[in-house]
Enzyme design. Structure first.
Site, short mmCIF file in Angstrom:
data_model
loop_
_atom_site.label_atom_id
_atom_site.label_comp_id
_atom_site.label_asym_id
_atom_site.label_seq_id
_atom_site.Cartn_x
_atom_site.Cartn_y
_atom_site.Cartn_z
N CYS A 50 0.82 -1.21 0.00
CA CYS A 50 0.00 0.00 0.00
C CYS A 50 0.86 1.27 0.00
O CYS A 50 0.60 2.20 -0.74
CB CYS A 50 -0.93 -0.02 1.21
SG CYS A 50 -1.60 1.56 1.67
N CYS A 54 1.66 3.71 5.03
CA CYS A 54 2.32 3.80 6.36
C CYS A 54 3.65 3.05 6.29
O CYS A 54 3.80 2.00 6.91
CB CYS A 54 1.48 3.18 7.45
SG CYS A 54 -0.26 3.52 7.34
N CYS A 101 -7.48 -1.39 7.57
CA CYS A 101 -6.61 -0.21 7.71
C CYS A 101 -6.62 0.25 9.16
O CYS A 101 -7.68 0.43 9.76
CB CYS A 101 -7.11 0.91 6.80
SG CYS A 101 -6.13 2.42 6.96
N CYS A 119 2.26 23.12 7.26
CA CYS A 119 2.08 21.68 7.01
C CYS A 119 3.10 21.16 6.00
O CYS A 119 3.05 20.00 5.60
CB CYS A 119 0.64 21.37 6.59
SG CYS A 119 0.08 22.33 5.21
#
Length: 430
Positions: free
Chosen positions: A80, A83, A163, A411
């Protein structure tokens, strides 16, 4: 060093954003390779090479890093890519981030500054209050999938039924929606051919309230009665509560989640979230910090930095839905928020009314233009710009006010590093 060459090496460190640095002794050069962990021995292929800098693509992890002390927590790691550092302890992830900040900030900040270290998220997992899942297939002509894009792929979608970034309620809803459409063999939207029905599942869940908004995004190319799906969703044994189920129609060619028309299948088209004792109404597309508990830490820090603002006017620039302004309003004389997105400004006004705050004013427009029209002068300024930082024409205007204190929430630290140059030239100290 040529494109297509294959090398092996150890990732010395990971720079922002996600760039693993590998030294190749025979070339006496560093190459950046994404999606690795410090300490891993990897095999990679050179993708680009120009002006002495090489970029490589990770082919294989040959040896795990000594920092990888945990087992993966979900079934689609590492394919994926959402993470990539989950096999490292949270403590080591924080250390890595501290290093990234220092390497960007130290060369830019003039004079000494206090580094107050990274404030950890109150929750490491299950913290996201918003998730956009895509419909697709895991491989060409495979069964329908619903989840997240495979790392490095525009088309393959991995089903994210476990998830760990979201609350279990969201996983249950995803599984229910996927099973329903698989049963009826419903098509998904193919981006190249521009054909098909199912596009996205946008889920939003208040972390403090447990209120859930389910948004199914489809094209208008097919007609399906969604009554049975609605009933199945409402029967799920969730910890929170579904307050709205929306069918969002989107026929745009680009792969963005937007609405041409929204139909309410059940309940309402908003939900509530609470932050620091204040209540906020959130609509499907309005921006809200995705980590509610983390946002509380952030806003408490802003309050701490801003100091005593009794009898002072605060400008909250790039104010979004006005969360920061409203957190500061109870202890300020007046708060003026400026935000370019009109929907966000309307939400800010409504939220301020709901929270009984009469000393907030929110203005829709570009900060660069609106500052010329505001008669009031600020005593303190809070900046929370988009990822690209502050427009170079707007920043001098902000600095002209000459307020003693500016709190800048960034950010993207490379944007902050760029803006600090002008701010320090104007006499500000970090």
């Amino acid at each position: 060093m040529k494109k297509g060459q294959i090398y092996e090496g150890i990732i010395e460190r990971v720079d922002f954003p996600n760039k693993g640095m590998i030294y190749i002794p025979e070339e006496e050069k560093y190459v950046t390779v994404k999606n690795g962990i410090p300490g891993q021995k990897v095999r990679f292929m050179i993708n680009k090479f120009k002006r002495g800098n090489g970029e490589g693509r990770l082919l294989e992890v040959l040896e795990k890093s000594p920092l990888e002390t945990r087992e993966p927590v979900c079934s689609i790691f590492p394919a994926c890519g959402g993470c990539m550092y989950q096999t490292m302890s949270y403590e080591e992830q924080v250390k890595m981030k501290e290093g990234q900040i220092h390497r960007i900030m130290d060369p830019v900040v003039k004079g000494d500054y206090i580094f107050e270290s990274v404030k950890e998220s109150p929750k490491e997992f299950h913290y996201r209050n918003k998730m956009e899942f895509s419909f697709g297939d895991e491989y060409k002509d495979g069964p329908l999938s619903l989840g997240l894009h495979k790392k490095g792929s525009t088309y393959d979608v991995l089903t994210a039924a476990d998830c760990q970034l979201v609350h279990r309620d969201m996983n249950q809803i995803l599984s229910c929606v996927l099973a329903y459409f698989r049963k009826w063999n419903v098509s998904y939207y193919k981006k190249m051919q521009h054909t098909g029905y199912l596009r996205h599942l946008l889920l939003r869940r208040g972390d403090t309230t447990g209120e859930i908004l389910v948004n199914l995004v489809t094209t208008t190319q097919e007609e399906h009665d969604l009554t049975e799906l609605k009933e199945q969703l409402l029967e799920l044994p969730l910890e929170g509560k579904i307050v709205g189920i929306l069918h969002i129609l989107n026929d745009s060619l680009s792969d963005v989640v937007k609405s041409d028309e929204t139909r309410i299948l059940y309940g309402q088209d908003f939900f509530y979230e609470k932050l620091l004792g204040l209540q906020f109404k959130i609509t499907p597309f309005s921006f809200f910090q995705p980590n509610s508990r983390g946002a509380e830490v952030l806003y408490e820090t802003v309050r701490e930095y801003i100091g005593d603002i009794e009898n002072k006017t605060v400008f909250d620039l790039f104010s979004g839905t006005g969360t920061i302004g409203q957190v500061l309003a109870p202890v300020a004389k007046k708060v003026i928020g400026v935000e370019i997105i009109e929907e966000a400004v309307e939400a800010a006004k409504e939220n301020a009314l709901r929270n009984g705050l009469s000393n907030c004013k929110f203005i829709a427009g570009d900060v660069f233009k609106v500052l010329d029209e505001i008669e009031e002068k600020p005593d303190v300024i809070v900046l929370d710009p988009p990822r690209d930082g502050i427009h170079p024409k707007a920043l001098p205007k902000i600095l002209e006010y000459g307020v003693d204190r500016i709190v800048y929430i960034s950010c993207k630290m490379t944007s902050l590093a760029r803006d600090l140059e002008m701010m320090q030239m104007a006499g500000y100290r970090v």
